[in-house]
Design a protein around this motif. Structure first.
Motif, PDB file in Angstrom:
ATOM      1  N   LEU A   1     -43.169 -20.696 -26.093  1.00 26.94           N
ATOM      2  CA  LEU A   1     -42.237 -19.949 -26.934  1.00 26.94           C
ATOM      3  C   LEU A   1     -41.056 -19.386 -26.146  1.00 26.94           C
ATOM      4  CD1 LEU A   1     -44.816 -17.901 -29.058  1.00 26.94           C
ATOM      5  CD2 LEU A   1     -43.780 -20.110 -29.610  1.00 26.94           C
ATOM      6  N   SER A   2     -41.045 -19.598 -24.850  1.00 30.77           N
ATOM      7  CA  SER A   2     -40.045 -18.961 -23.995  1.00 30.77           C
ATOM      8  C   SER A   2     -38.825 -19.821 -23.723  1.00 30.77           C
ATOM      9  CB  SER A   2     -40.684 -18.568 -22.655  1.00 30.77           C
ATOM     10  OG  SER A   2     -41.068 -19.723 -21.920  1.00 30.77           O
ATOM     11  N   ILE A   3     -38.749 -21.023 -24.298  1.00 27.30           N
ATOM     12  CA  ILE A   3     -37.672 -21.935 -23.926  1.00 27.30           C
ATOM     13  C   ILE A   3     -36.282 -21.379 -24.252  1.00 27.30           C
ATOM     14  CG2 ILE A   3     -38.992 -24.080 -23.910  1.00 27.30           C
ATOM     15  CD1 ILE A   3     -38.256 -24.532 -26.777  1.00 27.30           C
ATOM     16  N   GLY A   4     -36.160 -20.615 -25.345  1.00 28.30           N
ATOM     17  CA  GLY A   4     -34.872 -20.019 -25.674  1.00 28.30           C
ATOM     18  C   GLY A   4     -34.402 -19.051 -24.606  1.00 28.30           C
ATOM     19  N   SER A   5     -35.309 -18.211 -24.116  1.00 26.32           N
ATOM     20  CA  SER A   5     -34.967 -17.258 -23.058  1.00 26.32           C
ATOM     21  C   SER A   5     -34.683 -17.975 -21.740  1.00 26.32           C
ATOM     22  CB  SER A   5     -36.101 -16.242 -22.867  1.00 26.32           C
ATOM     23  OG  SER A   5     -36.280 -15.469 -24.033  1.00 26.32           O
ATOM     24  N   ILE A   6     -35.406 -19.075 -21.486  1.00 24.18           N
ATOM     25  CA  ILE A   6     -35.160 -19.853 -20.270  1.00 24.18           C
ATOM     26  C   ILE A   6     -33.750 -20.412 -20.278  1.00 24.18           C
ATOM     27  CG2 ILE A   6     -35.815 -21.937 -19.003  1.00 24.18           C
ATOM     28  CD1 ILE A   6     -38.691 -21.465 -19.869  1.00 24.18           C
TER      29      ILE A   6
ATOM     30  N   VAL B   1     -47.181 -29.263 -17.265  1.00 23.33           N
ATOM     31  CA  VAL B   1     -46.459 -29.423 -18.531  1.00 23.33           C
ATOM     32  C   VAL B   1     -45.564 -28.216 -18.819  1.00 23.33           C
ATOM     33  CG1 VAL B   1     -48.143 -31.004 -19.526  1.00 23.33           C
ATOM     34  CG2 VAL B   1     -48.417 -28.540 -19.910  1.00 23.33           C
ATOM     35  N   LEU B   2     -46.015 -27.031 -18.476  1.00 23.17           N
ATOM     36  CA  LEU B   2     -45.186 -25.850 -18.696  1.00 23.17           C
ATOM     37  C   LEU B   2     -44.014 -25.802 -17.716  1.00 23.17           C
ATOM     38  CD1 LEU B   2     -48.042 -23.368 -19.543  1.00 23.17           C
ATOM     39  CD2 LEU B   2     -46.078 -23.850 -21.014  1.00 23.17           C
ATOM     40  N   THR B   3     -44.208 -26.332 -16.527  1.00 23.63           N
ATOM     41  CA  THR B   3     -43.109 -26.428 -15.566  1.00 23.63           C
ATOM     42  C   THR B   3     -42.074 -27.434 -16.047  1.00 23.63           C
ATOM     43  OG1 THR B   3     -44.613 -25.886 -13.752  1.00 23.63           O
ATOM     44  CG2 THR B   3     -42.510 -26.890 -13.166  1.00 23.63           C
ATOM     45  N   ILE B   4     -42.524 -28.560 -16.565  1.00 24.95           N
ATOM     46  CA  ILE B   4     -41.610 -29.570 -17.119  1.00 24.95           C
ATOM     47  C   ILE B   4     -40.793 -28.969 -18.259  1.00 24.95           C
ATOM     48  CG2 ILE B   4     -41.521 -31.705 -18.470  1.00 24.95           C
ATOM     49  CD1 ILE B   4     -43.956 -32.664 -16.833  1.00 24.95           C
ATOM     50  N   SER B   5     -41.456 -28.228 -19.132  1.00 23.32           N
ATOM     51  CA  SER B   5     -40.773 -27.603 -20.252  1.00 23.32           C
ATOM     52  C   SER B   5     -39.690 -26.637 -19.768  1.00 23.32           C
ATOM     53  CB  SER B   5     -41.787 -26.861 -21.135  1.00 23.32           C
ATOM     54  OG  SER B   5     -41.150 -26.241 -22.227  1.00 23.32           O
ATOM     55  N   GLY B   6     -40.027 -25.829 -18.763  1.00 21.03           N
ATOM     56  CA  GLY B   6     -39.042 -24.896 -18.213  1.00 21.03           C
ATOM     57  C   GLY B   6     -37.872 -25.607 -17.572  1.00 21.03           C
ATOM     58  N   GLY B   7     -38.157 -26.685 -16.826  1.00 26.53           N
ATOM     59  CA  GLY B   7     -37.087 -27.424 -16.163  1.00 26.53           C
ATOM     60  C   GLY B   7     -36.139 -28.077 -17.151  1.00 26.53           C
ATOM     61  N   LEU B   8     -36.663 -28.653 -18.232  1.00 27.65           N
ATOM     62  CA  LEU B   8     -35.808 -29.289 -19.231  1.00 27.65           C
ATOM     63  C   LEU B   8     -35.001 -28.259 -20.013  1.00 27.65           C
ATOM     64  CD1 LEU B   8     -38.148 -32.143 -20.514  1.00 27.65           C
ATOM     65  CD2 LEU B   8     -36.083 -32.354 -19.125  1.00 27.65           C
ATOM     66  N   ALA B   9     -35.576 -27.079 -20.234  1.00 26.95           N
ATOM     67  CA  ALA B   9     -34.803 -26.004 -20.866  1.00 26.95           C
ATOM     68  C   ALA B   9     -33.676 -25.563 -19.937  1.00 26.95           C
ATOM     69  CB  ALA B   9     -35.710 -24.826 -21.204  1.00 26.95           C
ATOM     70  N   GLY B  10     -33.929 -25.577 -18.622  1.00 23.80           N
ATOM     71  CA  GLY B  10     -32.903 -25.219 -17.652  1.00 23.80           C
ATOM     72  C   GLY B  10     -31.763 -26.220 -17.615  1.00 23.80           C
ATOM     73  N   LEU B  11     -32.022 -27.459 -18.011  1.00 26.11           N
ATOM     74  CA  LEU B  11     -30.990 -28.491 -18.038  1.00 26.11           C
ATOM     75  C   LEU B  11     -29.912 -28.180 -19.070  1.00 26.11           C
ATOM     76  CD1 LEU B  11     -30.317 -31.212 -16.692  1.00 26.11           C
ATOM     77  CD2 LEU B  11     -31.577 -32.345 -18.540  1.00 26.11           C
ATOM     78  N   TYR B  12     -30.242 -27.338 -20.025  1.00 20.83           N
ATOM     79  CA  TYR B  12     -29.306 -26.878 -21.058  1.00 20.83           C
ATOM     80  C   TYR B  12     -28.119 -26.148 -20.431  1.00 20.83           C
ATOM     81  CZ  TYR B  12     -28.274 -24.799 -25.720  1.00 20.83           C
ATOM     82  OH  TYR B  12     -27.713 -24.423 -26.916  1.00 20.83           O
ATOM     83  N   ALA B  13     -28.258 -25.631 -19.217  1.00 19.11           N
ATOM     84  CA  ALA B  13     -27.297 -24.714 -18.612  1.00 19.11           C
ATOM     85  C   ALA B  13     -25.875 -25.244 -18.557  1.00 19.11           C
ATOM     86  CB  ALA B  13     -27.751 -24.339 -17.196  1.00 19.11           C
ATOM     87  N   GLY B  14     -25.693 -26.555 -18.445  1.00 17.64           N
ATOM     88  CA  GLY B  14     -24.347 -27.088 -18.304  1.00 17.64           C
ATOM     89  C   GLY B  14     -23.682 -27.497 -19.593  1.00 17.64           C
ATOM     90  N   ARG B  15     -24.308 -27.214 -20.722  1.00 16.40           N
ATOM     91  CA  ARG B  15     -23.777 -27.718 -21.986  1.00 16.40           C
ATOM     92  C   ARG B  15     -22.457 -27.062 -22.372  1.00 16.40           C
ATOM     93  NH1 ARG B  15     -25.389 -25.919 -27.767  1.00 16.40           N
ATOM     94  NH2 ARG B  15     -24.329 -27.444 -29.053  1.00 16.40           N
ATOM     95  N   LEU B  16     -22.334 -25.760 -22.164  1.00 18.13           N
ATOM     96  CA  LEU B  16     -21.160 -25.032 -22.621  1.00 18.13           C
ATOM     97  C   LEU B  16     -20.316 -24.540 -21.449  1.00 18.13           C
ATOM     98  CD1 LEU B  16     -22.880 -22.926 -25.415  1.00 18.13           C
ATOM     99  CD2 LEU B  16     -21.635 -25.072 -25.682  1.00 18.13           C
ATOM    100  N   GLN B  17     -19.081 -24.167 -21.742  1.00 11.98           N
ATOM    101  CA  GLN B  17     -18.164 -23.702 -20.703  1.00 11.98           C
ATOM    102  C   GLN B  17     -18.254 -22.192 -20.505  1.00 11.98           C
ATOM    103  OE1 GLN B  17     -14.427 -25.345 -22.061  1.00 11.98           O
ATOM    104  NE2 GLN B  17     -14.729 -27.199 -20.870  1.00 11.98           N
ATOM    105  N   ALA B  18     -19.182 -21.570 -21.171  1.00 10.13           N
ATOM    106  CA  ALA B  18     -19.415 -20.141 -20.982  1.00 10.13           C
ATOM    107  C   ALA B  18     -20.894 -19.849 -21.192  1.00 10.13           C
ATOM    108  CB  ALA B  18     -18.571 -19.312 -21.959  1.00 10.13           C
ATOM    109  N   ALA B  19     -21.449 -18.996 -20.345  1.00  7.37           N
ATOM    110  CA  ALA B  19     -22.860 -18.621 -20.450  1.00  7.37           C
ATOM    111  C   ALA B  19     -22.958 -17.243 -21.091  1.00  7.37           C
ATOM    112  CB  ALA B  19     -23.502 -18.610 -19.070  1.00  7.37           C
ATOM    113  N   LYS B  20     -23.932 -17.103 -21.996  1.00  4.88           N
ATOM    114  CA  LYS B  20     -24.115 -15.833 -22.697  1.00  4.88           C
ATOM    115  C   LYS B  20     -25.589 -15.593 -22.923  1.00  4.88           C
ATOM    116  CE  LYS B  20     -22.106 -13.228 -26.548  1.00  4.88           C
ATOM    117  NZ  LYS B  20     -21.270 -13.286 -27.779  1.00  4.88           N
ATOM    118  N   TYR B  21     -25.952 -14.330 -23.019  1.00  6.62           N
ATOM    119  CA  TYR B  21     -27.363 -13.974 -23.147  1.00  6.62           C
ATOM    120  C   TYR B  21     -27.979 -14.462 -24.445  1.00  6.62           C
ATOM    121  CZ  TYR B  21     -25.642 -10.183 -26.147  1.00  6.62           C
ATOM    122  OH  TYR B  21     -25.029  -9.465 -27.134  1.00  6.62           O
ATOM    123  N   THR B  22     -27.162 -14.804 -25.433  1.00  9.18           N
ATOM    124  CA  THR B  22     -27.689 -15.267 -26.717  1.00  9.18           C
ATOM    125  C   THR B  22     -27.957 -16.774 -26.742  1.00  9.18           C
ATOM    126  OG1 THR B  22     -25.418 -15.473 -27.540  1.00  9.18           O
ATOM    127  CG2 THR B  22     -26.595 -13.422 -28.030  1.00  9.18           C
TER     128      THR B  22
END
Length: 319
Positions: free
Chosen positions: A78-83, A223-244
């Protein structure tokens, strides 16, 4: 031919052709045809709109791949959004001070580290993954807010944003390339490797898997490490990072995975099904918006779809 023989042949055909495994594809086609007819004059079938659906669902698809592994092993994350938020902010802050390479390490590293924490608590402390990831979801949502005092951070490194999100290669957006790579690798690992077989065995019956020599704690950690790593791949999608970032994605990701044929209790899943489920959810959101439905109406429809998919999943597991 006697009726007994006919019944036997029909039963044999039914056992070979399991309609349930094709429900997601039939559902996708039905929803597509519905919107294509109802919104034929509203731009639904334009190349631009269909391309936007694919681009908007790409990050959900990538996170869904990780969740397929997690849920197939009988766990939940359930933590992928926060990751997503922590990884994006870690990458943005690091890029501003140390450059692109360090930012990539920080973003992906944050996702992997949180996944490792979740996995260690589940695998070795033997806490339920639901409670662990529920707790870390709240914990790292707070961390993401405190990292920048609720401010968004611009990512001005064009190479970084181009490589992970806004750029293109051979006329295809880089976000699509990342999704294709993640789907291909995820499907290969899930279906063609010993690790994938061990994940399914763990989710089907953890005790039997352990007796057969499978290291169940290591599978849960992985499996939980894989899930966290793939959620971390989201980081480059946008040109600005925000807590939401990522806050609204959890429900969509879970829906995509369950609708795609992964059992809620583990032991069965599909990477390709998760892709189709993700596209289905994106198409639903897009079509409902074009039809003029409110955000609350969209949430109701999504919730009903998840409820139906969960009911089918639990029914299939009980057979």
């Amino acid at each position: 031919m006697t009726s007994a023989n006919t019944g036997t042949e029909m039963g044999s055909f039914a056992s070979r052709f399991n309609l349930q495994q094709y429900v997601v594809y039939l559902g996708f086609l039905a929803i597509f045809l519905f919107f294509a007819f109802m919104l034929r004059d509203s731009g639904f079938l334009t190349v631009r709109n269909l391309s936007n659906i694919v681009l908007q669902t790409a990050p959900v698809t990538i996170m869904a791949i990780g969740l397929v592994f997690v849920m197939s092993a009988g766990e939940i994350d359930l933590s992928i959004g926060s990751i997503v938020a922590v990884s994006a902010l870690a990458a943005a802050v690091t890029i501003a001070s140390y450059g692109m390479a360090a930012g990539i390490v920080a973003g992906l590293g944050a996702g992997i580290l949180i996944g490792l924490i979740n996995g260690a608590l589940v695998a070795y402390v033997r806490l339920p993954s639901f409670l662990v990831t529920l707790a870390t979801m709240g914990l790292f949502a707070g961390v993401s807010r405190s990292m920048t005092d609720l401010r968004s951070i611009s990512v001005t490194n064009d190479a970084f944003t181009g490589f992970f999100g806004s750029g293109s290669l051979l006329g295809v957006p880089s976000l699509i390339w990342w999704t294709v790579i993640a789907i291909a690798v995820g499907h290969l690992v899930y279906r063609e490797t010993r690790f994938g077989a061990h994940v399914l065995a763990t989710g089907d019956n953890a005790r039997a898997a352990s007796v057969s020599g499978i290291s169940v704690p290591k599978i849960r950690l992985a499996v939980l490490t894989i899930s966290g790593g793939l959620a971390g791949l989201y980081a480059g999608r946008l040109q600005a990072a925000k807590y939401t970032l990522g806050e609204t994605d959890l429900m969509t990701v879970i829906a995509a995975v369950i609708v795609g044929g992964t059992l809620l209790n583990g032991g069965k899943g599909s990477i390709v099904g998760a892709l189709v489920g993700s596209l289905m959810m994106g198409m639903l959101n897009n079509g409902l918006i074009l039809m003029g439905l409110s955000v609350s109406d969209q949430m109701i429809v999504r919730g009903l779809i998840i409820l139906t998919a969960v009911a089918v999943s639990l029914r299939d597991k009980s057979r």
